[in-house]
Scaffold this active site. Structure first.
Site, PDB file in Angstrom:
ATOM      1  N   SER A  14      15.683 -41.465 -10.753  1.00 46.42           N
ATOM      2  CA  SER A  14      14.484 -40.836 -10.504  1.00 46.42           C
ATOM      3  C   SER A  14      14.259 -40.816  -8.981  1.00 46.42           C
ATOM      4  CB  SER A  14      13.535 -41.739 -11.205  1.00 46.42           C
ATOM      5  OG  SER A  14      12.274 -40.915 -11.200  1.00 46.42           O
ATOM      6  N   LYS A  18       0.744  -1.201  -0.072  1.00 47.01           N
ATOM      7  CA  LYS A  18       0.033  -0.014  -0.117  1.00 47.01           C
ATOM      8  C   LYS A  18       1.052   1.056  -0.012  1.00 47.01           C
ATOM      9  CE  LYS A  18      -3.741  -0.325   2.313  1.00 47.01           C
ATOM     10  NZ  LYS A  18      -4.699  -0.585   3.401  1.00 47.01           N
ATOM     11  N   HIS A  32      -4.343 -42.184   0.774  1.00 51.73           N
ATOM     12  CA  HIS A  32      -4.320 -43.067  -0.498  1.00 51.73           C
ATOM     13  C   HIS A  32      -5.442 -42.311  -1.587  1.00 51.73           C
ATOM     14  CE1 HIS A  32      -6.016 -46.337  -2.629  1.00 51.73           C
ATOM     15  NE2 HIS A  32      -4.876 -46.950  -3.089  1.00 51.73           N
ATOM     16  N   TYR A  77      13.794 -34.139 -16.304  1.00 52.88           N
ATOM     17  CA  TYR A  77      12.481 -34.218 -16.279  1.00 52.88           C
ATOM     18  C   TYR A  77      11.627 -34.189 -14.904  1.00 52.88           C
ATOM     19  CZ  TYR A  77      12.785 -39.274 -15.610  1.00 52.88           C
ATOM     20  OH  TYR A  77      12.940 -40.459 -15.162  1.00 52.88           O
ATOM     21  N   ARG A  95      -3.399   2.832   8.480  1.00 51.30           N
ATOM     22  CA  ARG A  95      -3.650   1.712   7.712  1.00 51.30           C
ATOM     23  C   ARG A  95      -2.587   0.756   7.732  1.00 51.30           C
ATOM     24  NH1 ARG A  95      -8.210   2.356   4.224  1.00 51.30           N
ATOM     25  NH2 ARG A  95      -9.043   4.343   4.085  1.00 51.30           N
ATOM     26  N   CYS A 154       9.642 -38.759  -9.528  1.00 49.85           N
ATOM     27  CA  CYS A 154       8.347 -39.245 -10.084  1.00 49.85           C
ATOM     28  C   CYS A 154       7.446 -39.124  -8.921  1.00 49.85           C
ATOM     29  CB  CYS A 154       8.529 -40.670 -10.699  1.00 49.85           C
ATOM     30  SG  CYS A 154       9.413 -42.003  -9.551  1.00 49.85           S
ATOM     31  N   MET A 211      -5.778  -7.171   8.328  1.00 52.12           N
ATOM     32  CA  MET A 211      -4.841  -6.494   9.622  1.00 52.12           C
ATOM     33  C   MET A 211      -5.923  -5.053   9.607  1.00 52.12           C
ATOM     34  SD  MET A 211      -0.987  -7.099   8.752  1.00 52.12           S
ATOM     35  CE  MET A 211      -1.129  -6.600   7.017  1.00 52.12           C
ATOM     36  N   ARG A 249       4.016 -48.155 -12.295  1.00 53.21           N
ATOM     37  CA  ARG A 249       3.863 -48.959 -11.121  1.00 53.21           C
ATOM     38  C   ARG A 249       3.539 -50.322 -11.558  1.00 53.21           C
ATOM     39  NH1 ARG A 249       1.422 -43.897  -8.959  1.00 53.21           N
ATOM     40  NH2 ARG A 249       0.495 -43.897 -11.012  1.00 53.21           N
ATOM     41  N   THR A 281      10.149 -39.052  -4.295  1.00 50.34           N
ATOM     42  CA  THR A 281      10.041 -37.806  -3.194  1.00 50.34           C
ATOM     43  C   THR A 281       8.980 -38.291  -2.357  1.00 50.34           C
ATOM     44  OG1 THR A 281       8.976 -36.544  -4.623  1.00 50.34           O
ATOM     45  CG2 THR A 281      11.318 -36.119  -4.661  1.00 50.34           C
ATOM     46  N   GLY A 299      -8.291  -7.256   4.343  1.00 47.92           N
ATOM     47  CA  GLY A 299      -9.253  -7.466   5.477  1.00 47.92           C
ATOM     48  C   GLY A 299      -8.645  -8.250   6.699  1.00 47.92           C
ATOM     49  N   ASP A 345       8.362 -41.318  -0.697  1.00 49.80           N
ATOM     50  CA  ASP A 345       9.144 -42.124   0.338  1.00 49.80           C
ATOM     51  C   ASP A 345      10.142 -41.284   0.986  1.00 49.80           C
ATOM     52  OD1 ASP A 345       7.324 -44.193   0.270  1.00 49.80           O
ATOM     53  OD2 ASP A 345       8.700 -45.650  -0.726  1.00 49.80           O
ATOM     54  N   ARG A 387      -3.236  -1.273  -6.476  1.00 50.00           N
ATOM     55  CA  ARG A 387      -2.634  -2.474  -6.269  1.00 50.00           C
ATOM     56  C   ARG A 387      -3.177  -3.335  -7.755  1.00 50.00           C
ATOM     57  NH1 ARG A 387      -5.855  -4.266  -0.814  1.00 50.00           N
ATOM     58  NH2 ARG A 387      -7.789  -4.812  -1.531  1.00 50.00           N
TER      59      ARG A 387
END
Length: 902
Positions: free
Chosen positions: A786, A27, A456, A874, A96, A854, A107, A580, A789, A105, A791, A340
């Site tokens: 690969s 602002k 799941h 990739y 303000r 993956c 603060m 899989r 992420t 809205g 596990d 803004r």
């Protein structure tokens, strides 16, 4: 945060600019920018975010702040020709909030600072309007009491309502000066009783207390919740803007309003906004009175309207974007109070970005930065008609977007049966498991009373593009009685329900659905550029085309069958990053896996594997054909074998009852023995992945043979199969060396038998911390990595994903420990650090090492940017997330290029 003695904590509006958002907040920076543009901005100054940080860290404002405020206040008073709180002609100011990122809205704001019992008469005299002065004073006491002194705002509202009822009027503008004087007296009594002190009459005390209140509002519960939802850092602090008051409540020639330079809902050009005569700014936001369309201002005050239209054009051209504007008209004089970059719908974002390119205001690279993957995802899923009447049953977690309607069913068997009969169904469970896959496929959507965004149900639903609402705790799901209860209402099997995966809402009955033309475009059923009605599709097409041209990351799909592979290819997939194979062993083939597990001799095991081989080969032939010419990464069997056996409790009961009847089934007894033998306290950290291939002779060899024979068959049919064999859960290079030696031998046998040269590569998933830490060694045997992420996140954090979301993730998010679930967006500091180091170590050993990801993070917008940064080749994700990943990969490349050029 310590205070720097040379630090400047206050900036006049004439000193800042829009590039100082970190320091002046959005602002304050934009007020300064408008001042620099010569627009009519009331004079004022901004207290920086740095001052707020000092205050929040120490509990006290910086020592230098008071003197700086005094100096800027004196300059403001000189400019305005009046002093704060002056009895005969008071200067009034607003206080303000204004953080770097818009938090509408969330603060606090206080208007009319400087009024008192003494100065209210001076304001009335100067304005020639006694009612206006007392109205302004009651507003100050009301806002100050609620915001600064923590008085319950309802008490003021009740008093105001009683005053209107006594006068027999319905709107506050019908209260006259005498009524408002009485209201001020009552408001002051409320303050004295509730706050334990009188309303302050000293103007400077009002100002200082209001500034501290704005600082404190940074850490209110609502502000913290909003920041968590919007992923706004919690350490930014807020600036405070002190602005000389202009008054929209001086009569019918005054007013206040909000304007947009374009329609934030559609993006179309035009006159959009609201205006309210004889009102202050908060009245528009609070909805106290009905506003009129902004276009009506042309009739009410044409001169101000024309000036506003010119300013709106100036601002949009200057900011090169949709602008959200707040303004006040004081007796025919237009004042700009804020601008803004405006929030907009997903559709408007794409339309506006391309419109601005066509206008020459921005280039394609900037247009790409103006949209994001979350917006594209919103456009891809069908949604309910917002205008339809609905009966809300409850709300859960918006796990997979979309709108789904169907009859309630409570088990997978019924879901499949009814679906085959042409019925649309919603599968309702407490939670789902792999045995529910058939039912999930058959259902229009999935609803669970337990679980979160990475349960799941959620993960599988997103992979299939199914609508899903999880964790709807108010719903009592009784699968045995085939019913769901909520708030005393019972939903029986067969009753129609509607679920909104974009909001988490659950409705009774059928809610009309609006289809998504964007999905039709991606699937080739709608062509961009056909006519004006396809404007949104054209905008998406143009931006996606540019993203595809500039992105470095390739995008593959997680797909386990030819149907998913073909869909993924239509959505732009450049291969399969994760097939899989365990999903190929479900359904009717589960019995063959049971034979393998129950095998007591080498012969029995070989027979079981021989029965599975042709089935696996057929699957791979279809998959390689669907992805002809593109890489297909096949993961060898990963989950623990107990997942292919009956539930231990159900089987135990079945055997016990059979024994009691003296008709025990020999196969059930063998199954129960096998279940007990394979039972593990924590199976996800037990006998699974590469460990299965090493302890069950022939298992991985059978899968490799099926892959190789399928590739040979496709090649002999003039196809171009590009198979990659991925070994899961490797923790040490020795494991991979043994599996690769066996795989190479099998591949050589198939090559010799078929007379075909196969270029099959063997790599591994990096999903254990040890694998990431020893990536340099593992790369000696792996031709690609690969990153799994999902596990890797579990093992780095020590989380069981299926358990922790339901038990404590909500608390962690509320307490700010997590800004977002680490299963949803990659944890850059922990998991990400391991990914980064593994990339560096792997490539140091093998410079041509292919690198991908993956896990679910492959389709997460923020995570895609991280994967671009660390140098992966990739990402792979579910078919329906491919367009999102393509877009974000393009945005990441454009962003990096922009950073390099600066």
């Amino acid at each position: 945060m310590s205070e720097n003695k040379d630090q400047k904590f206050v900036y006049d509006f004439t000193e800042g600019n829009r590039d100082l958002k970190d320091l002046l907040g959005g602002k304050g920076a934009n007020l300064a920018e408008m001042t620099n543009l010569g627009l009519p901005v009331p004079p004022g100054f901004t207290i920086t975010t740095e001052a707020c940080k000092v205050y929040l860290a120490s509990g006290e404002a910086p020592a230098a702040l008071r003197d700086e405020v005094s100096a800027h206040l004196a300059a403001l008073e000189a400019k305005m020709g009046k002093k704060l709180g002056q009895s005969d002609d008071p200067l009034l100011v607003s206080v303000r909030s204004g953080a770097k990122f818009s938090m509408p809205g969330m603060m606090d704001t206080v208007l009319n600072i400087g009024l008192s019992d003494e100065s209210v008469a001076g304001l009335a005299a100067q304005a020639g309007n006694e009612r206006f002065a007392w109205d302004s004073y009651r507003r100050l006491i009301q806002m100050f009491g609620k915001t600064v002194l923590d008085v319950d705002g309802e008490l003021f509202e009740e008093a105001l309502d009683e005053a209107k009822a006594a006068k027999k009027v319905t709107v506050d503008t019908d209260l006259d000066a005498a009524d408002l004087k009485k209201l001020v007296t009552r408001f002051k009594k409320i303050v004295a009783k509730q706050a334990g002190r009188e309303f302050p009459q000293d103007a400077r005390e009002q100002l200082d207390l209001a500034v501290e209140a704005v600082f404190n509002s940074w850490n209110t519960d609502r502000a913290k919740l909003y920041r968590r939802q919007e992923r706004i850092p919690s350490d930014l602090g807020t600036a405070v803007n002190i602005c000389s008051m202009v008054f929209g409540n001086l009569g019918p020639d005054s007013g206040t309003g909000v304007a947009f330079t374009r329609d934030p809902a559609s993006g179309h050009a035009g006159v959009y906004g609201d205006y309210l005569q004889n009102a202050q700014g908060e009245d528009v936001v609070a909805g106290i009175r009905n506003t009129v369309p902004l276009a009506d201002l042309e009739t009410i005050d044409k001169a101000s309207y024309d000036q506003l239209m010119t300013i709106m054009t100036t601002l949009e051209t200057h900011y090169k974007d949709l602008c959200d504007i707040e303004f006040t008209i004081e007796r025919g004089q237009l004042w700009m109070l804020q601008t803004r970059v405006g929030k907009r719908t997903a559709g408007a974002a794409f339309r506006i970005a391309t419109q601005l390119v066509d206008q020459g205001l921005i280039d394609e690279a900037e247009a790409l930065q103006r949209v994001n993957g979350a917006q594209l995802a919103q456009l891809m899923f069908p949604r309910f008609d917002e205008g339809a009447s609905t009966e809300l049953l409850g709300r859960g977690i918006a796990a997979s977007p979309g709108a789904a309607v169907g009859k309630a069913v409570f088990d997978s068997y019924t879901a499949v049966k009814w679906s085959r009969s042409g019925e649309k169904v919603i599968l309702i469970r407490r939670e789902t498991n792999p045995d529910d896959l058939d039912g999930m496929i058959a259902a229009e959507g999935i609803l669970t009373s337990r679980g979160g965004k990475t349960s799941h149900a959620a993960v599988v639903a997103r992979g299939m593009g199914k609508t899903c609402v999880c964790g709807a705790e108010d719903l009592e799901v009784d699968t045995k009685r085939r019913r769901m209860t909520v708030g005393g209402k019972v939903i029986e099997e067969g009753d129609v329900v509607s679920i909104d995966g974009s909001t988490g809402k659950v409705y009774l009955g059928e809610v009309p659905v609006v289809p998504s033309p964007v999905v039709e475009y991606f699937e080739g059923r709608m062509h961009a550029g056909a006519d004006d009605a396809d404007e949104l599709v054209q905008a998406v097409h143009r931006i996606m085309a540019y993203a595809d041209r500039v992105r470095r990351l390739r995008v593959r799909a997680n797909a386990d069958n030819a149907e998913d592979a073909l869909r993924a290819r239509r959505f732009g997939a450049q291969g399969i990053g994760l097939c899989r194979t365990e999903h190929m062993f479900l359904g009717e083939r589960r019995e063959l896996v049971e034979h393998l597990i129950l095998a007591d001799t080498d012969k029995e095991r070989e027979e079981a594997l021989s029965a599975l081989l042709p089935l696996q080969k057929k699957d791979f032939v279809e998959l390689f054909e669907a992805m002809d010419g593109l890489p297909v990464t096949v993961r060898l069997l990963d989950p623990p074998l107990h997942e292919f056996l009956p539930d231990i409790t159900e089987l135990s009961v079945r055997v016990a009852l059979a024994e009691a009847r003296k008709d025990a089934n020999e196969n059930d007894l063998r199954l129960l023995q096998a279940v007990h033998k394979l039972h593990e306290q924590n199976p996800m950290l037990g006998l699974r992945g590469v460990r299965l291939g090493l302890v069950i002779p022939g298992l991985f060899a059978m899968q490799v043979r099926a892959i190789a024979e399928a590739a040979a068959e496709r090649k002999n049919a003039k196809g171009d199969p590009r198979a990659e064999i991925m070994v899961p859960l490797v923790g040490t290079v020795q494991e991979l060396e043994i599996v690769r030696e066996e795989a190479d031998a099998v591949i050589a046998e198939v090559e010799a038998a078929t007379g075909t040269s196969l270029k099959l590569t063997v790599g591994t998933m990096i999903e254990l911390p040890r694998a990431a830490l020893t990536a340099g060694q593992i790369a000696e045997a792996a031709q690609f990595f690969s990153f799994g992420t999902n596990d890797l996140t579990q093992t780095v954090w020590g989380f069981s994903r299926d358990d922790v979301e339901a038990s404590f993730f909500t608390a962690y998010l509320e307490k700010g420990i997590f800004g977002v679930s680490p299963f949803e967006t990659i944890d850059k500091d922990g998991v990400g650090a391991l990914v980064r180091s593994a990339v560096q170590a792997g490539r140091a050993t093998r410079p041509d090492l292919k690198l991908g990801v993956c896990g679910e993070h492959g389709g997460d917008p923020e995570s895609v940017h991280f994967f671009h940064e660390v140098g992966l080749d990739y990402v792979s994700c579910s078919p329906f997330r491919i367009p999102v990943a393509r877009l974000e990969a393009g945005r990441a490349a454009a962003e990096a290029k922009g950073s390099d050029s600066r």
